[in-house]
Design a protein around this motif. Structure first.
Motif, PDB file in Angstrom:
ATOM      1  N   ARG A  24      -5.820 -41.445   1.443  1.00 36.60           N
ATOM      2  CA  ARG A  24      -5.529 -42.797   1.934  1.00 36.60           C
ATOM      3  C   ARG A  24      -6.171 -43.871   1.052  1.00 36.60           C
ATOM      4  NH1 ARG A  24      -6.427 -44.536   8.252  1.00 36.60           N
ATOM      5  NH2 ARG A  24      -5.928 -46.745   8.060  1.00 36.60           N
TER       6      ARG A  24
ATOM      7  N   MET B 187       0.683 -47.553   5.913  1.00 34.95           N
ATOM      8  CA  MET B 187       0.845 -46.913   7.223  1.00 34.95           C
ATOM      9  C   MET B 187       2.200 -46.214   7.331  1.00 34.95           C
ATOM     10  SD  MET B 187      -1.883 -47.191   9.092  1.00 34.95           S
ATOM     11  CE  MET B 187      -2.817 -46.959   7.585  1.00 34.95           C
ATOM     12  N   ALA B 188       3.252 -46.875   6.881  1.00 38.95           N
ATOM     13  CA  ALA B 188       4.575 -46.264   6.941  1.00 38.95           C
ATOM     14  C   ALA B 188       4.662 -45.072   6.002  1.00 38.95           C
ATOM     15  CB  ALA B 188       5.655 -47.281   6.602  1.00 38.95           C
TER      16      ALA B 188
ATOM     17  N   ARG C 120       3.108 -42.191   7.695  1.00 41.74           N
ATOM     18  CA  ARG C 120       4.038 -41.647   8.687  1.00 41.74           C
ATOM     19  C   ARG C 120       5.120 -40.806   8.019  1.00 41.74           C
ATOM     20  NH1 ARG C 120       4.788 -45.984  11.276  1.00 41.74           N
ATOM     21  NH2 ARG C 120       6.881 -46.624  10.681  1.00 41.74           N
TER      22      ARG C 120
ATOM     23  N   HIS D 211      -5.960 -44.589  15.526  1.00 44.55           N
ATOM     24  CA  HIS D 211      -4.659 -45.266  15.456  1.00 44.55           C
ATOM     25  C   HIS D 211      -3.561 -44.236  15.235  1.00 44.55           C
ATOM     26  CE1 HIS D 211      -1.515 -48.089  14.536  1.00 44.55           C
ATOM     27  NE2 HIS D 211      -1.352 -47.569  13.339  1.00 44.55           N
ATOM     28  N   ASP D 212      -2.525 -44.306  16.031  1.00 45.05           N
ATOM     29  CA  ASP D 212      -1.395 -43.379  15.913  1.00 45.05           C
ATOM     30  C   ASP D 212      -0.409 -43.899  14.878  1.00 45.05           C
ATOM     31  OD1 ASP D 212       0.708 -41.633  16.130  1.00 45.05           O
ATOM     32  OD2 ASP D 212       1.309 -42.293  18.140  1.00 45.05           O
ATOM     33  N   TRP D 213      -0.581 -43.450  13.637  1.00 45.10           N
ATOM     34  CA  TRP D 213       0.381 -43.783  12.588  1.00 45.10           C
ATOM     35  C   TRP D 213       1.402 -42.663  12.407  1.00 45.10           C
ATOM     36  CZ3 TRP D 213      -0.226 -39.661   9.515  1.00 45.10           C
ATOM     37  CH2 TRP D 213      -1.492 -39.080   9.392  1.00 45.10           C
TER      38      TRP D 213
ATOM     39  N   THR E 213      -4.822 -39.529  19.638  1.00 45.99           N
ATOM     40  CA  THR E 213      -5.807 -39.817  18.603  1.00 45.99           C
ATOM     41  C   THR E 213      -7.206 -39.486  19.115  1.00 45.99           C
ATOM     42  OG1 THR E 213      -6.039 -42.130  19.303  1.00 45.99           O
ATOM     43  CG2 THR E 213      -4.392 -41.636  17.608  1.00 45.99           C
TER      44      THR E 213
END
Length: 232
Positions: free
Chosen positions: A30, A96-97, A100, A125-127, A150
């Motif tokens: 990340r 973030m996308a 996902r 955080h639910d990504w 999470t």
């Protein structure tokens, strides 16, 4: 660093509610300046899975230990997958996308064998949950449609999540080491694309490659991110 080994206690807590197949998921890459963001996912049968020795969050293991654990994790898991989103996809979609998207690719590998009832995701955080398919280049690949829970520090506490982090770290590190052959000036075989002092110096000297995240601050006009610990 000495820490308590992650367990299956949290995964087993869902069995009474009818969630037999539980998956753990975690991301790596990340914070890197170059290369993909990668998501590992490991699914287990929470009613029968046993403890697997030696597994920790990938940041707490040596590279050799992580590599040695991969076949053990693959044999232990009911299903597993690692998905990646490239630097170009990070630039196009946002981080973030792109995470996902990488998660959707990992999910697709997992559900080819077994469909988890619930997914434990490291962090707060639910990504991971499926978004609009139009965000993805491979729109035919559906994202994760299972409930996602999470949990902060799940990679330290939950064995399935720790196992997922190991698979993702090993696969991403191997990709960056492979890229290093064509881009020796960045020493990716050492820093794996993270913002070490040497990597930042190379960027100042020769500029970014086509595997750098060009939407990130890489140049003197866009000050570089601080140097980081490359263990993660």
């Amino acid at each position: 660093m000495t820490t308590k080994a992650p367990t299956l206690r949290f995964e087993r807590s869902f069995v009474e509610a009818g969630h037999k197949l539980v998956a753990g998921a975690d991301e790596v890459g990340r914070g890197a300046l170059a290369g993909p963001v990668s998501v590992g996912m490991v699914a287990i049968d929470a009613t029968s899975a046993k403890q697997i020795r030696g597994v920790r969050d990938s940041k707490l293991l040596t590279p050799a230990d992580r590599v040695a654990l991969v076949p053990k994790i693959q044999k232990w898991a009911l299903a597993y997958g690692v998905g990646h989103a490239s630097a170009a996809e990070i630039d196009a979609l946002g981080l973030m996308a792109a995470m996902r998207l990488a998660g959707a690719r990992a999910w697709g590998q997992v559900v080819a064998t077994a469909r988890p009832d619930i997914v434990i995701l490291d962090g707060n955080h639910d990504w991971l949950s499926a978004g609009e398919p139009s965000l993805f280049d491979d729109a035919a690949q559906p994202g994760c449609d299972a409930p996602v829970l999470t949990r902060i520090k799940a990679d330290l506490q939950c064995l399935s999540v720790a196992a997922a982090s190991v698979l993702a770290k090993v696969e991403r590190d191997a990709m960056m080491t492979g890229y290093a052959t064509d881009y020796p000036e960045y020493a990716w075989e050492i820093n794996k694309g993270y913002a070490t002092a040497a990597h930042r110096a190379a960027l100042l000297g020769v500029g970014p490659s086509d595997l750098h995240r060009r939407s990130w601050r890489l140049t003197p006009e866009q000050p570089l991110m601080p140097a980081v610990d490359i263990a993660n």
